[in-house]
Design a protein around this motif. Sequence first.
Motif, PDB file in Angstrom:
ATOM      1  N   ARG B  56       0.882  -1.168   0.000  1.00 24.73           N
ATOM      2  CA  ARG B  56       0.000   0.000   0.000  1.00 24.73           C
ATOM      3  C   ARG B  56       0.921   1.220   0.000  1.00 24.73           C
ATOM      4  NH1 ARG B  56      -4.572  -0.669   4.294  1.00 24.73           N
ATOM      5  NH2 ARG B  56      -5.830   0.305   2.669  1.00 24.73           N
ATOM      6  N   ILE B  57       1.137   1.714  -1.158  1.00 24.96           N
ATOM      7  CA  ILE B  57       2.066   2.837  -1.322  1.00 24.96           C
ATOM      8  C   ILE B  57       1.512   4.027  -0.557  1.00 24.96           C
ATOM      9  CG2 ILE B  57       3.165   4.396  -3.002  1.00 24.96           C
ATOM     10  CD1 ILE B  57       4.194   1.664  -3.358  1.00 24.96           C
ATOM     11  N   ASN B  58       2.349   4.619   0.302  1.00 21.85           N
ATOM     12  CA  ASN B  58       1.871   5.751   1.077  1.00 21.85           C
ATOM     13  C   ASN B  58       2.975   6.774   1.254  1.00 21.85           C
ATOM     14  OD1 ASN B  58       3.258   5.329   3.818  1.00 21.85           O
ATOM     15  ND2 ASN B  58       2.507   3.288   3.233  1.00 21.85           N
ATOM     16  N   TYR B  59       2.559   7.971   1.660  1.00 22.26           N
ATOM     17  CA  TYR B  59       3.490   9.083   1.774  1.00 22.26           C
ATOM     18  C   TYR B  59       4.601   8.791   2.763  1.00 22.26           C
ATOM     19  CZ  TYR B  59       5.292  13.751   2.772  1.00 22.26           C
ATOM     20  OH  TYR B  59       6.123  14.821   2.949  1.00 22.26           O
ATOM     21  N   HIS B  62       6.878   5.431   1.664  1.00 19.72           N
ATOM     22  CA  HIS B  62       7.465   5.278   0.332  1.00 19.72           C
ATOM     23  C   HIS B  62       7.797   6.583  -0.362  1.00 19.72           C
ATOM     24  CE1 HIS B  62       4.768   1.633   0.849  1.00 19.72           C
ATOM     25  NE2 HIS B  62       6.002   1.141   0.888  1.00 19.72           N
ATOM     26  N   ILE B  63       6.907   7.532  -0.270  1.00 18.24           N
ATOM     27  CA  ILE B  63       7.043   8.736  -1.101  1.00 18.24           C
ATOM     28  C   ILE B  63       7.948   9.774  -0.443  1.00 18.24           C
ATOM     29  CG2 ILE B  63       5.775  10.588  -2.287  1.00 18.24           C
ATOM     30  CD1 ILE B  63       5.341   7.702  -3.383  1.00 18.24           C
ATOM     31  N   TYR B  89       2.994  15.808   4.793  1.00 19.18           N
ATOM     32  CA  TYR B  89       1.892  15.327   3.954  1.00 19.18           C
ATOM     33  C   TYR B  89       0.907  16.449   3.653  1.00 19.18           C
ATOM     34  CZ  TYR B  89      -2.084  12.516   2.388  1.00 19.18           C
ATOM     35  OH  TYR B  89      -3.117  11.998   1.658  1.00 19.18           O
ATOM     36  N   ARG B 138       6.413   4.382  -8.326  1.00 17.57           N
ATOM     37  CA  ARG B 138       5.774   4.458  -7.011  1.00 17.57           C
ATOM     38  C   ARG B 138       4.963   5.745  -6.882  1.00 17.57           C
ATOM     39  NH1 ARG B 138      10.965   2.477  -3.549  1.00 17.57           N
ATOM     40  NH2 ARG B 138      11.187   0.563  -4.746  1.00 17.57           N
ATOM     41  N   TRP B 142       1.096   5.765  -6.189  1.00 19.27           N
ATOM     42  CA  TRP B 142       0.605   6.481  -4.999  1.00 19.27           C
ATOM     43  C   TRP B 142      -0.549   7.408  -5.382  1.00 19.27           C
ATOM     44  CZ3 TRP B 142       2.314  11.807  -3.532  1.00 19.27           C
ATOM     45  CH2 TRP B 142       1.845  12.191  -2.267  1.00 19.27           C
ATOM     46  N   ARG B 148      -2.386   7.983  -0.282  1.00 21.29           N
ATOM     47  CA  ARG B 148      -2.439   7.624   1.145  1.00 21.29           C
ATOM     48  C   ARG B 148      -1.339   8.347   1.903  1.00 21.29           C
ATOM     49  NH1 ARG B 148      -3.613   2.684  -0.938  1.00 21.29           N
ATOM     50  NH2 ARG B 148      -5.562   1.748  -0.197  1.00 21.29           N
TER      51      ARG B 148
END
Lengths: 816, 488
Positions: B56-59, B62-63, B89, B138, B142, B148
């Motif tokens: 579950r790619i999320n801030y 991953h980001i 975020y 990614r 995202w 997310r």
Amino acid sequence: MSVREFRVHEWSRHLGRDWRRASAIWTVFLLWAVVAVAEDAVTEIRVFPDRVSLTDRQDKQRLIVQARLHDGRTRDVTGQAQWRLLNRQPARLTQHTLRPMADGTTSLQITYAGQTRSVPVEVKRSAVELPVSFSRDVMPVFLRAGCNRGTCHGASRGQRGFRLSVFGFDPDGDYHRLTREFVGRRINLAVPEESLLLLKATEEVAHGGGERFTVDSEPYQTVLKWLESGAAKDTGEVARPVAVEIYPPEVVLDGGSQRFLVRARYSDGTDRDVTAMTVFSSSNPTAAAITAEGVLNAGKRGESFVLARFDSFSVGVPVIVIPARTDVDWTGVTAHNYIDQRVQAKLKKLRVLPSAVCDDATYLRRVSIDTIGLLPTRAEYHAFLADSGPNKRRRLVERLLQRPEFTDLWVAKWAELLQIDRIKGGFFGWLAKNYNANVGIDQMVRELLTAEGGFFRDPPVQYFRRVGEPTKLAENVAQVFMGTRIQCARCHNHPFDRWTMDDYYSFAAFFAQLGSKRNWEDTRELIVFDKGAGEVRHPQDQRVMPPKLLGGAVPQIQGRDRRAILAEWLTAADNPWFASNLANRIWAQYFGRGIVDPVDDVRVSNPPSNPALLDALSRHLVDYQFDFRRLILDIATSRTYQQSVTYNDSNQHDMANFSHTSFRRLRAEVLHDCLCQVTDSPTRLGGFPLGTRAVQMPVASMTTYFLETFGRSDRETVCTCEVDVEPSLSQALHLINGETTWGKIRRGGLVTRLLAKYEDPRRVLEELYIRCLTRKPTVSEMEDLARLLEPVAAREQVMEEIFWALLNSKEFLFNH
Amino acid sequence: MKNTNRRVGIDLNAIRPMYVRAPVGHWKRQPVLTVFCLLGMGVMAGAVDPDTPAARINYRDHIRPIFAKHCFSCHGTVAGKADLDLTRYSSTLAGGSSGKVLVSEDPAQSRLYLLVTHVEQPNMPRGQPRLPRADLGRIRRWIEEGLRATAMSRPLKGTATRSVLSLDLPAVHRPAGAPHLPRKAALQPAQTTPRSNAVIALAGSPWAPLIAAGRPQQVVFFDAEKRRAIGSVPFSEGLPHLLKFTADGQRLLAAGGSAGVAGRVVVWNVVTGKREVELGEAEDVILAADINPNRTQVVLGDDRFLKVYRLPAAELTATVDRHTDWIFAMAYAPDGSKLAVADRAGGLTVWDTERWVTLETLKGHQGAVTSLVWRRDGRVLASAGEDGTIRLWDVSRGQRVRTWSAHERGVLCIAFGRRGQLVSVGRDHNVCTWDPTGSLLDTLKPAFSDVATRVAFFGEAERVVAGDWTGRLRIWPARETTGQNLFP
């Protein structure tokens, strides 16, 4: 009473007088003809080319044999000569063409009329098959077949979407367009003979341009071979042509035909017979028509220039066609100087007899108009006719050349060429001052081309007012000082001359480093200087073009002003262009036509009508340190200049070889000044003092309706064609009805004054004739006119009408 | 900078999951599974490979690390170029001085994504090479999955007006039965010539490992698996200039002819090798033609005229004189309701195929338009031209939604994949793949040695086949960027 009518009368008298001599000549001629029919004496045979070198398996070389006869005529005797190959191993001979067999040397023996010539033949690399090269082999096809002409695929948008560079200036672009622009259409490598390129050119499928070549032709085979080998792009260095030769170099025919050969020399030292890839044209198809294969057929008497184009080269051969069995009597025709020798040598070749020498009065008028732009006065007329001393014509010219009006005339001419368009800054004054001081024209040009500084303080700087346009400056310098037009090469290689785009932009590079700035002390003034930086780039590939002298070398610059190098080269004694262009311009002033004509359009396809003459004139001009006056003295005292306008049977169609004087309408300013002169009625022009003549006007904007109508130069371009001496309807109407003629007759009041001065109207008539036509009225003219003048009451009015008629006569309007 | 010049040495596998994932709506339709996943993955967030579908790619996880590495130096709390702060975020979502930079579920409208993929200017990070392929994948995922904040966050709802380039494409329905392959008896031996022409007619079967290529007087079929020619059908009309399989792979259309003499269009049944349609009385080769999906109409370009034929009678029913130069490309929309037509002068029009009125005139191409293809949903038309660009058009609105320089000196052919991705070839010798928004995915290797002329997808796995000026054909196996020669 045109001049023509008047002269014809004189001519018929001349004919009748000599019947006895004519019949004697006729007898001699018949005897000679009998002998001549039996055997034309062959003085020499020549074989072209004089050595043959075959350097690959496909190489070949055709040969031709030309015989020269005792009287200068030539014959193509290729078919009649005996051909023998001494050693048959290295080469074979078919249809006068040598092809390689094995490496080695041999000799070809050619015999005709008892003379034998031996041609060494060398065969090398006879087993080597050269791959077909696009730029070396295929590109010439498009020129030869006419595909890349400006009216066909050479047009800027091509035809039906297919474009070739006009005359083939861009082989890389053409390769791309043929092979990859429209993938799958123009060429078919799987089935090469079904390539649209070939199907269209042979008209196998509908083609707007028709059939360009046939399947069995050399162009077709070349293209097919290139396609069969994969339509490859040239890799590495491909030999390019460095020189092109055409044979034979001289042709004088009295019928029959002559085959031409063209051979190109390449950068790798080889040569090829490119006759089948050459475009031939004739400047005068009536005299000499030429086939696409290069066979010239003699037509009517005349001269022609055969032009052969291959790659970016144009080469030419002068061809003379004379009627069979003619001879002319040259008794009494003398040569005064080197000019006459060369003119007459050419005329003898053409079997043309020059006209007789004109009388003193005609000469006086002619040389006065040409030298000072004015008519002789009554006093000058009488003095000249009364002069019985030796060399009186020469002395007359010498006197005229010292007159200030002589300077005015030439300053006006240069002002046109330098496009002087403003009074401020004294450019015109600078020109006049230099001329008056008899400064050599070479020195003036050097000063002009290297001018630096402000517009006001350094007048010649104004020549560079178009400072930001190096190409325009280069075009102008080439046209004015070299007499050649390079404009074509701005966008493509010159189609009828040697100039390529490289030449053009390299020449423009001489003006690339000119800079300009405002003078902050006086912001009206522009200052021109050498920036020492700045380049010209080739528009196709953005290459920086190093300065290269037109038709010359790449000079060493090393921090010097490029213009100084250009000026030095241009005015050097051995520069092939400068002196001959000046000499030609001077000649044209005295004959109404240049030896190269137009004088500013020297090109391979527009050769001088008499190269030896032009050469002699330019050599003399250099020897005289560019002193115009001395060359003019030679010209004006030559017999050629003194010839009458009356022509004979042999020279009546001659336009270019100066066998008789031709009629020339006075140019606008001179005609204007002569009108003012004979009517004693000057015009006020542009705020200058009354009496200032039109040729003295510094700028073209000071004009009148009269000057414009008669074709005065607007000085918008440097072209000599700006001056228009063609007659037009509006000119005739202006002279007949316009204000100028009548106005001047009335305002000048000449008729009234003369009638008051002389009791006898015949004296008045005589004076008017001398003023306008530099001659006395003929007996019949006098009788006819005197009768009209008998009623005393109407005398003044009739006399004015006669004056008007004289000013409207061709004899007045033309120099002759 | 041309997209084609950028090389990102990342395996296609890294980004492939992005395309095979289920549509976003999938999560909502299966709430039970969603809950399960939320629970399961929340715990394992740190451990799950972010490039698997389960991640579950999320801030936070991953980001932010990507931004920290590449973006914070300018878009940090202190510097905050363009008032954009990517360190938190909330401030990332808030955007910068020019507004929001992220649109949930819509990468094609997310300025941040367009700038880092170099689809739009100015390229980010400023003065640096493009981000690694995996990072871009990614960021995209995202955005698509709803931005997310953490693995436990709910996805944000997407906006109502998603860019046409970010729309989910309808599910693909593979035709029933075995893929259509020619029967042995239907084929003649393939002829070869000592030298090959440039590849100018090339088509890939949408479902079978079958490739068709034009040769003088014939169309040759290749078996892509065995990598050899299996036979040919004759095309005595001359040289085929165009080959197209129908969407079901059952029929093959060819257009071409004999230059300066005649042009024809032929349609074969791929299986039987029988000619089902023969028409066109053109006086020069036909370069563009198409058959509509229900096989009631064939269109072709005869010089600058668009000609419409009714099937099965093969009678000419309309001639449309609207284009000013030779028609180079035409394509029916997938439902057959529209036809896009393009010519050598850059003209591009869209027609109603019932009434033959112009729906749109799409202006922009300088010079010839060489290729026209529709995306599977009929919403997007892609055009390519000698001006080197590929342009994507939102046909329903008559708007250009994306233009980019794809191949220097000219794009010669493009094809749409089932997921909206594109493949293109051009004069720079390259074969390039692009994601649905026009961002470069890969420059396939090796490049051709001459102008790359035609390209197509083939087979169920959507492999790429391309040809060049020398006549070479090359195929790229699935999931690999290095190709193999098919011919010679």
